[in-house]
Design an enzyme around this catalytic site. Structure first.
Site, short mmCIF file in Angstrom:
data_model
loop_
_atom_site.label_atom_id
_atom_site.label_comp_id
_atom_site.label_asym_id
_atom_site.label_seq_id
_atom_site.Cartn_x
_atom_site.Cartn_y
_atom_site.Cartn_z
N GLU A 187 0.83 -1.21 0.00
CA GLU A 187 0.00 0.00 0.00
C GLU A 187 0.86 1.26 0.00
O GLU A 187 0.55 2.24 -0.67
CB GLU A 187 -0.95 0.00 1.20
N TYR A 227 -6.64 5.85 4.79
CA TYR A 227 -6.74 4.85 3.72
C TYR A 227 -5.87 3.63 4.02
O TYR A 227 -6.34 2.49 3.97
CB TYR A 227 -6.33 5.45 2.37
N ASP A 257 -9.76 5.39 -1.92
CA ASP A 257 -8.66 5.87 -2.75
C ASP A 257 -9.27 6.52 -3.99
O ASP A 257 -10.49 6.66 -4.09
CB ASP A 257 -7.68 4.74 -3.09
#
Length: 349
Positions: A34, A117, A135
């Site tokens: 990520e 996020y 996102d």
């Protein structure tokens, strides 16, 4: 729109991307992916992910590494604050959590560089926590499905989208739902030329019905781009060259570069050579300008760098607190900005 969930899962089963970090529930590897993908395309990021996991197979190995080693492996990805935060977070996981990756979203969010996020992504995909991700892909899917004109770059807009995403989340399969939403935005509901004609959610898409697909999502405005003029002095002497480490809080912090003169606008070499900074570095010695190498414009998110590299040969090379004298053959061992990496690949050290 509860009925969209089985349709979304069916689409994801047929079309979802087979990515290495989706074959694991290891929170370290999911978190690493990520962070790498925050400002990076999947095609480019996958190679970095594989190199990182090979060199640092677990969070303890990453924590034990030096910052220079991490930055060198990160070289070319840009946004180097991500790498520094990644390293700092690994050390916090070892120091604060005994080397065990925290499972609670709030604890994950407390790590350096981790926002809502990333915390939601890791918590849902690794631990099954019922937290929805937001996102760019998810913003776009939701904005079109519900024909929302709330700007996604405002606090109020983000709160609205966050509440909507959470209300839609499949609490039984949160990680799979989040990945399905992201892939749906990346592959089906794309920014340009979305595949509306073959979209399984077309009948539920309010923007499609209203003819506003191209207008969603809405952004309030763009940040002004700043121009900067960099003049690098590639100084060599008997197989050695000068490098300095960027310590100031600015772009490329922690990376190495040639001694730099920055000006407010374009400047010719004669003006640079007459400057106090140039004279402090080279003095009045018998240096020689060997070549002038204008580099292609280097575009960052909010800055445009106009750079020129001046190749200078001198009979005397003096290191200082700001500049290190290193073997020219070892320059490639240092993490440098992508701009200088391109220069070195083309012209050598």
């Amino acid at each position: 729109m509860d009925s969209m969930i089985p349709i979304l899962f069916e689409w994801y089963a047929r079309n979802g991307r087979d990515l290495p970090w989706r074959r694991t529930r290891d929170p370290y590897r999911i978190w690493l992916s990520e962070v790498i993908l925050q400002q990076t395309r999947v095609a480019q990021g996958t190679g970095y992910y594989l190199r990182f996991t090979e060199r640092f197979p677990d969070v303890g190995a990453l924590a034990a590494a030096s910052e220079d080693e991490v930055l060198k492996l990160w070289q070319g990805l840009g946004y180097y604050s991500r790498a520094r935060n990644l390293h700092a977070a690994a050390r916090e996981i070892v120091g604060r959590f005994g080397g065990e990756f925290p499972s609670a979203p709030d604890a994950i969010r407390s790590l350096p560089g981790v926002g809502d996020y990333t915390a939601a992504a890791v918590a849902s995909m690794a631990f099954g926590a019922p937290t929805a991700v937001l996102d760019g892909n998810v913003f776009r899917v939701l904005a079109r499905l519900f024909d929302l004109d709330a700007p996604i770059d405002t606090g109020a807009g983000r709160r609205l989208f966050a509440e909507l995403a959470q209300s839609l989340l499949d609490a039984e399969r949160p990680g799979e739902f989040n990945q399905a939403m992201m892939d749906f935005g990346a592959l089906q509901c794309t920014p340009v030329q979305p595949r509306c004609g073959e979209c399984p959610l077309a009948g539920r898409c309010r923007a499609l019905a209203a003819g506003t697909v191209a207008e969603r999502p809405v952004k309030r405005g763009r940040t002004k781009v700043r121009d900067r003029w960099f003049h690098y002095l590639h100084v060599t002497c008997d197989g050695r060259t000068l490098l300095r480490r960027r310590e100031e809080r600015d772009i490329w912090q922690g990376l190495y570069e040639f001694p730099l003169l920055e000006t407010e606008g374009p400047a010719d070499f004669a003006a640079l050579a007459a400057s106090p900074a140039f004279r402090d570095l080279l003095g009045d010695g018998e240096w020689q300008l060997v070549a002038t190498v204008p580099m292609p414009r280097h575009q960052l998110s909010h800055q445009t760098v106009h750079a020129t590299v001046y190749r200078i040969r001198t009979p005397l090379l003096t290191a200082s607190a700001e500049a290190l004298a290193v073997d020219a053959s070892a320059v490639g061992d240092y993490a440098v900005p992508r701009l200088l990496e391109r220069y070195l690949l083309q012209y050598g050290s």
